[in-house]
Design an enzyme around this catalytic site. Structure first.
Site, mmCIF file in Angstrom:
data_model
loop_
_atom_site.group_PDB
_atom_site.id
_atom_site.type_symbol
_atom_site.label_atom_id
_atom_site.label_comp_id
_atom_site.label_asym_id
_atom_site.label_seq_id
_atom_site.Cartn_x
_atom_site.Cartn_y
_atom_site.Cartn_z
ATOM 1 C CE1 TYR A 55 -13.460 -60.080 74.467
ATOM 2 C CE2 TYR A 55 -15.477 -59.165 75.889
ATOM 3 C CZ TYR A 55 -14.876 -60.146 74.792
ATOM 4 O OH TYR A 55 -15.524 -61.254 74.397
ATOM 5 C CD GLN A 88 -15.465 -69.133 62.843
ATOM 6 O OE1 GLN A 88 -16.039 -69.290 63.612
ATOM 7 N NE2 GLN A 88 -14.568 -69.570 62.241
ATOM 8 C CG ASN A 89 -9.088 -66.409 64.654
ATOM 9 O OD1 ASN A 89 -9.758 -67.352 65.415
ATOM 10 N ND2 ASN A 89 -8.177 -67.004 64.004
ATOM 11 C CB VAL A 90 -11.283 -60.999 68.633
ATOM 12 C CG1 VAL A 90 -12.980 -61.096 67.767
ATOM 13 C CG2 VAL A 90 -10.984 -61.568 69.545
ATOM 14 C CG ASP A 91 -5.473 -63.149 66.321
ATOM 15 O OD1 ASP A 91 -5.576 -63.410 65.298
ATOM 16 O OD2 ASP A 91 -5.782 -64.386 67.072
ATOM 17 C CG HIS A 106 -16.809 -64.053 65.232
ATOM 18 N ND1 HIS A 106 -16.906 -65.181 65.462
ATOM 19 C CD2 HIS A 106 -17.732 -63.930 65.378
ATOM 20 C CE1 HIS A 106 -17.528 -66.006 65.104
ATOM 21 N NE2 HIS A 106 -18.319 -65.507 64.983
ATOM 22 N N GLY A 172 -8.873 -74.466 61.064
ATOM 23 C CA GLY A 172 -8.574 -74.178 62.455
ATOM 24 C C GLY A 172 -9.695 -74.553 62.916
ATOM 25 C CB THR A 173 -13.445 -72.666 62.264
ATOM 26 O OG1 THR A 173 -14.646 -72.439 62.932
ATOM 27 C CG2 THR A 173 -13.565 -73.588 60.869
HETATM 28 P P1 OAD Z 1 -12.354 -73.621 68.198
HETATM 29 O O1 OAD Z 1 -12.593 -73.455 69.719
HETATM 30 O O2 OAD Z 1 -14.024 -74.176 68.820
HETATM 31 O O3 OAD Z 1 -12.294 -74.425 67.393
HETATM 32 C C1 OAD Z 1 -10.821 -74.677 67.554
HETATM 33 C C2 OAD Z 1 -10.767 -75.878 66.102
HETATM 34 O O4 OAD Z 1 -9.460 -75.578 65.850
HETATM 35 C C3 OAD Z 1 -10.481 -76.806 66.718
HETATM 36 O O5 OAD Z 1 -11.336 -77.785 65.630
HETATM 37 C C4 OAD Z 1 -9.359 -77.433 66.311
HETATM 38 O O6 OAD Z 1 -9.215 -78.865 66.957
HETATM 39 C C5 OAD Z 1 -8.366 -76.948 65.908
HETATM 40 N N1 OAD Z 1 -6.967 -76.304 66.497
HETATM 41 C C6 OAD Z 1 -6.984 -77.024 67.426
HETATM 42 N N2 OAD Z 1 -5.327 -76.469 66.779
HETATM 43 C C7 OAD Z 1 -5.121 -76.190 65.387
HETATM 44 C C8 OAD Z 1 -3.893 -75.873 65.311
HETATM 45 N N3 OAD Z 1 -2.421 -75.764 66.049
HETATM 46 N N4 OAD Z 1 -3.995 -75.440 63.792
HETATM 47 C C9 OAD Z 1 -5.568 -76.169 62.747
HETATM 48 N N5 OAD Z 1 -6.365 -75.663 64.176
HETATM 49 C C10 OAD Z 1 -6.353 -76.644 64.936
HETATM 50 O O7 OAD Z 1 -12.873 -71.928 67.423
HETATM 51 P P2 OAD Z 1 -13.876 -70.936 66.771
HETATM 52 O O8 OAD Z 1 -14.108 -72.457 65.601
HETATM 53 O O9 OAD Z 1 -12.714 -70.324 65.811
HETATM 54 O O10 OAD Z 1 -16.389 -66.485 68.574
HETATM 55 O O11 OAD Z 1 -14.941 -70.705 67.283
HETATM 56 C C11 OAD Z 1 -15.718 -70.308 66.813
HETATM 57 C C12 OAD Z 1 -16.289 -69.225 67.726
HETATM 58 O O12 OAD Z 1 -16.453 -69.364 68.522
HETATM 59 C C13 OAD Z 1 -15.414 -67.897 68.351
HETATM 60 O O13 OAD Z 1 -15.101 -66.974 67.240
HETATM 61 C C14 OAD Z 1 -16.027 -67.389 68.830
HETATM 62 C C15 OAD Z 1 -16.221 -68.916 69.779
HETATM 63 O O14 OAD Z 1 -17.664 -68.399 70.166
HETATM 64 C C16 OAD Z 1 -17.002 -65.122 69.309
HETATM 65 O O15 OAD Z 1 -16.008 -64.919 70.148
HETATM 66 C C17 OAD Z 1 -18.099 -64.869 68.789
#
Ligand code: OAD
Length: 233
Positions: A55, A88-91, A106, A172-173
């Protein structure tokens, strides 16, 4: 005119254009580590130094990047709408872009928490949290992050906000991690839902659903323009 309430669910993709890698684009490895080694209570018990270092590196990286156009578009929406961002972002890029109502589902990279009393939460200035850094009760501090297998304390508040949304935006999730991914099920019927992602996640069909296959910066600008045309005089 009554201000409309926009609730946004954001994920790693919104920070991708700032240079922070997403999770699932990296084969389940975070910076070369197994996720369970660096983001679980078991990992912390096994090797707290490794977890703190992991981290610390992410914090250092977060300090070196900047909010992008997507974050700024969301911040600008506050001029005409009530905007709640559930991230869900920690930044802290949403806050740095100017968003004022951010719920971190998160946890937060720039906060630490007591391992003895979860109510003792502190700001981290700079990028380091080390073994020997203690809370006021003398217990080791850990990152203020929700790890796999842990409760998501902000979920209740997030659900409350989602149920009262007039407009819901997902950006973006991958919608693979619960309970966050289930928030969309709390959106009232007929509320317009926009989903922005260059690689569209699977979502159940519903009325008023707009799928925008684009990066966050582009998709959010498009949504902001549509909302302005539809709701502003
Ligand atoms: P993911 O890495 O699972 O998904 C990221 C999403 O962003 C994907 O659907 C990509 O297609 C999309 N993406 C990529 N580039 C992009 C862009 N320029 N603009 C928009 N979207 C884009 O990330 P999360 O869904 O945030 O948890 O993941 C959820 C959780 O999983 C996180 O918070 C983390 C992880 O485990 C913890 O740390 C507890």
């Amino acid at each position: 005119m009554v201000r409309k309430k926009i609730v946004v669910l954001s994920g790693a993709g919104v920070s991708a254009e700032s240079g922070i890698p997403t999770f699932r684009d990296s084969n389940g490895l975070w910076e070369g580590h197994d996720v369970m080694d660096v983001a679980s209570p078991e990992g912390w018990r096994r090797n707290p130094e490794l977890v703190l270092d992991f981290y610390n590196q992410r914090r250092k990286n977060a300090l070196s990047v900047h909010p992008n156009q997507g974050h700024s578009t969301l911040a600008d929406l506050e001029e005409h709408f009530d905007v709640i961002i559930i991230t869900q972002n920690v930044d802290n890029l949403h806050e740095r872009a100017g968003s004022t109502n951010v719920i971190h589902l998160h946890g937060e990279l720039f906060k630490s928490r007591s391992t003895l009393d979860h109510r003792l939460i502190y700001d981290i200035s700079g990028w380091e949290l080390n073994i020997g850094d203690k809370c006021e009760k003398g217990a080791q501090l850990r990152p203020h992050i929700v790890w796999f297998g842990e409760m998501v304390p902000m979920m209740e508040l997030a659900v409350k906000e989602v149920t009262t949304a007039d407009i819901f935006v997902v950006v973006g999730t991958s919608l693979q991690v619960y309970p966050a991914a289930g928030l969309i099920d709390y959106v009232s019927r007929n509320v317009p839902v926009y989903i922005i992602d260059p690689n569209m996640p699977e979502v159940a069909p519903r009325t008023n659903l707009s799928l925008i296959e684009a990066p966050g910066s582009v998709g959010l600008k498009q949504v902001a323009e549509e909302l302005a045309a539809k709701y502003l005089p």
